[in-house]
Design an enzyme around this catalytic site. Structure first.
Site, mmCIF file in Angstrom:
data_model
loop_
_atom_site.group_PDB
_atom_site.id
_atom_site.type_symbol
_atom_site.label_atom_id
_atom_site.label_comp_id
_atom_site.label_asym_id
_atom_site.label_seq_id
_atom_site.Cartn_x
_atom_site.Cartn_y
_atom_site.Cartn_z
ATOM 1 N N SER A 118 11.557 -39.292 -18.195
ATOM 2 C CA SER A 118 12.744 -39.050 -17.365
ATOM 3 C C SER A 118 13.949 -39.903 -17.761
ATOM 4 O O SER A 118 14.473 -39.740 -18.842
ATOM 5 C CB SER A 118 12.358 -39.263 -15.900
ATOM 6 N N ASP A 175 19.976 -36.648 -16.754
ATOM 7 C CA ASP A 175 19.055 -37.649 -17.284
ATOM 8 C C ASP A 175 18.191 -37.004 -18.373
ATOM 9 O O ASP A 175 18.381 -35.831 -18.708
ATOM 10 C CB ASP A 175 18.223 -38.295 -16.163
ATOM 11 N N ASP A 185 15.211 -35.786 -18.766
ATOM 12 C CA ASP A 185 14.444 -34.551 -18.564
ATOM 13 C C ASP A 185 15.197 -33.575 -17.661
ATOM 14 O O ASP A 185 14.625 -32.576 -17.198
ATOM 15 C CB ASP A 185 13.038 -34.836 -18.032
ATOM 16 N N ASP A 245 16.235 -33.273 -14.657
ATOM 17 C CA ASP A 245 15.982 -32.885 -13.268
ATOM 18 C C ASP A 245 17.030 -33.499 -12.342
ATOM 19 O O ASP A 245 17.193 -33.080 -11.207
ATOM 20 C CB ASP A 245 14.552 -33.231 -12.797
HETATM 21 MG MG MG Z 1 14.293 -37.188 -14.453
#
Ligand code: MG
Length: 458
Positions: free
Chosen positions: A95, A238, A240, A242
């Site tokens: 992440s 960020d 990844d 999300d």
């Molecule tokens: Mg993330």
């Protein structure tokens, strides 16, 4: 030892997060699933991603699971895919953590993150070392699906008023931080009729310009470019993808709590229903809920707690004050690209982003941390003291005390021997005062727990 932290299994790649660990965790999943079903496996852009993904694929196949390799994908993209096409998923990502990290996260068949209970079951299998390894002729089948991100983008477009957005022909600067969002956000924006200027949109696990965490201080290139080009907004994700954050048309970073409240307000204006957010969130959410006459539910910190509560109460919207926005009609997870599309839909109403920010009530926030061992004992003492004060209190994660004109939250860190203290009030002075009150409470409790330890016979 607990394997899973707040967000899956995390650590330095090839030190803690090794191929061996990835093989065995995938074997745990296969064992947990009784060697039946299909699992989608993907990764973000980190250098160790392909290595760990390959290992996870091998582990899953060895237990008889069928595997779909979905390549490099944002976390919300693979979650969406798993919901519609697989029985479970594994995403290799750390992440927002710095470049040397990586991690492994499990996805349930309904496209949500694994529950804490399911993680505990996986942990049990891991510590027992007893995996359901199948005989050679039963090892799983394997295929590649390279259409996962496209499917995800198409479905976001269906979840917003795309026509209204397209009519506005927004000018957007997108900083995807060399992460997985580089494969989705710029293309989504193009499909929504925006004039897109990308920043750090090459897939590069060395993250040459900024850390994967889109903190305001890491976004100077983005803010400069928004100002230079006269863009309507800037957007950053960020590693990844999300989470999502924004810069307004003046190049000002949009406070995450303001963003959350702004979207919450828009969502419940269009459809009355409950809101869900963790106890660390701002009073602004209370204001929105009261103004619109909807229920607001607090949860412990962590997006999975927010998601589970949202499912339970059939919420209209939920999220965390860190750019984690959850739109349940689209899917039950934080989704950065969906958050961006929704902000564009709001802007299509005609207001500028800076005006929308101003429509949210203003508060002052303060935070600090203090080293303290023995978190459990300290928390009990603080709970006792706080309940004597006669104020409204929440103990779902640490202790939060609401005063008439603000609140203070004291919670032990899940990863370090420290307490974090947060305070919020209508003016700066009061926010500092409440922060100090929280700090004093922890220090007093720490002292008396130490004293109790000394006095108790060993
Ligand atoms: Mg993330």
């Amino acid at each position: 030892m607990a394997l899973f932290g707040t967000n899956g299994v995390r650590g330095i790649a090839n030190e803690y997060i090794t191929p061996e660990l990835a093989v065995n965790l995938a074997r745990c999943l296969g064992t947990y699933m009784g060697s039946k079903g299909t699992v989608a496996i993907g990764c973000d852009t980190r250098i160790s991603g392909q290595m760990l993904k390959s290992a996870a694929i091998a582990g899953a196949l060895s237990t008889g699971l069928s595997v779909i390799d979905v390549g490099i994908v944002p976390t919300p993209s693979i979650l969406y895919y798993v919901r519609d096409f697989a029985d479970a998923g594994i995403i290799v990502t750390a992440s927002h953590n710095p470049r040397q990290y990586n991690g492994i996260k499990f996805i349930a068949g309904d496209g949500s993150e694994f529950s804490r209970d399911a993680e505990k079951d996986i942990e049990k299998i891991y510590h027992s070392g007893e995996y359901s390894i199948v005989s050679w002729e039963k090892t799983g089948s394997f295929r590649i699906d390279s259409g996962v991100n496209e499917y995800y983008i198409r479905n976001i477009i269906k979840s917003v008023n795309a026509e209204a957005i397209r009519n506005c022909k927004f000018k957007v600067v997108a900083d995807t931080g060399c992460g997985a969002g580089s494969l989705t956000l710029p293309f989504l924006l193009r499909e929504l009729g925006c004039q897109v200027l990308t920043l750090e949109a090459q897939l590069d696990g060395t993250f040459p310009w900024r850390n994967p965490e889109p903190l305001p201080e890491a976004l100077t290139e983005l803010t400069n470019l928004v100002k230079m080009t006269g863009a309507d907004l800037g957007v950053a994700q960020d590693g990844d993808a999300d989470r999502v954050v924004f810069v307004d048309e003046n190049g000002q970073f949009v406070n995450d709590d303001v963003l959350l409240a702004m979207i919450a307000k828009y969502m419940v204006k269009h459809e009355k229903g409950p809101l869900v957010t963790p106890v660390s969130s701002s009073q602004r959410m209370v204001d929105v809920a009261e103004e619109e006459g909807v229920e607001l539910y607090w949860t412990a910190v962590g997006s999975i707690n927010v998601v589970r509560k949202m499912m339970e109460v059939n919420a209209v919207f939920g999220g965390e004050g860190n750019g984690g926005l959850i739109f349940p009609k689209h899917q039950y997870c934080r989704d950065g690209a969906m958050g961006c599309a929704k902000v564009l839909e709001i802007l299509a109403g005609g207001k500028k982003l800076s005006d929308l920010e101003k429509s949210v009530p203003h508060y002052f926030n303060e935070k600090t941390k203090v080293p303290a061992k023995n978190a459990h004992a300290i928390m009990e003492i603080v709970k006792n003291e706080a309940s004597g004060l006669g104020h409204k209190m929440d103990t779902s994660d640490g202790v939060k005390i609401w005063y008439k004109d603000g609140w203070v939250l004291m919670r032990p860190s899940g990863t370090e021997p420290i307490f974090r203290i947060f305070a919020e009030a209508k003016n700066q002075e009061r926010a500092e005062e409440l922060l100090q009150e929280g700090l004093d409470m922890i220090i007093r409790a720490e002292k008396s727990s130490r004293l109790a330890n000394k006095l108790s016979p060993s």
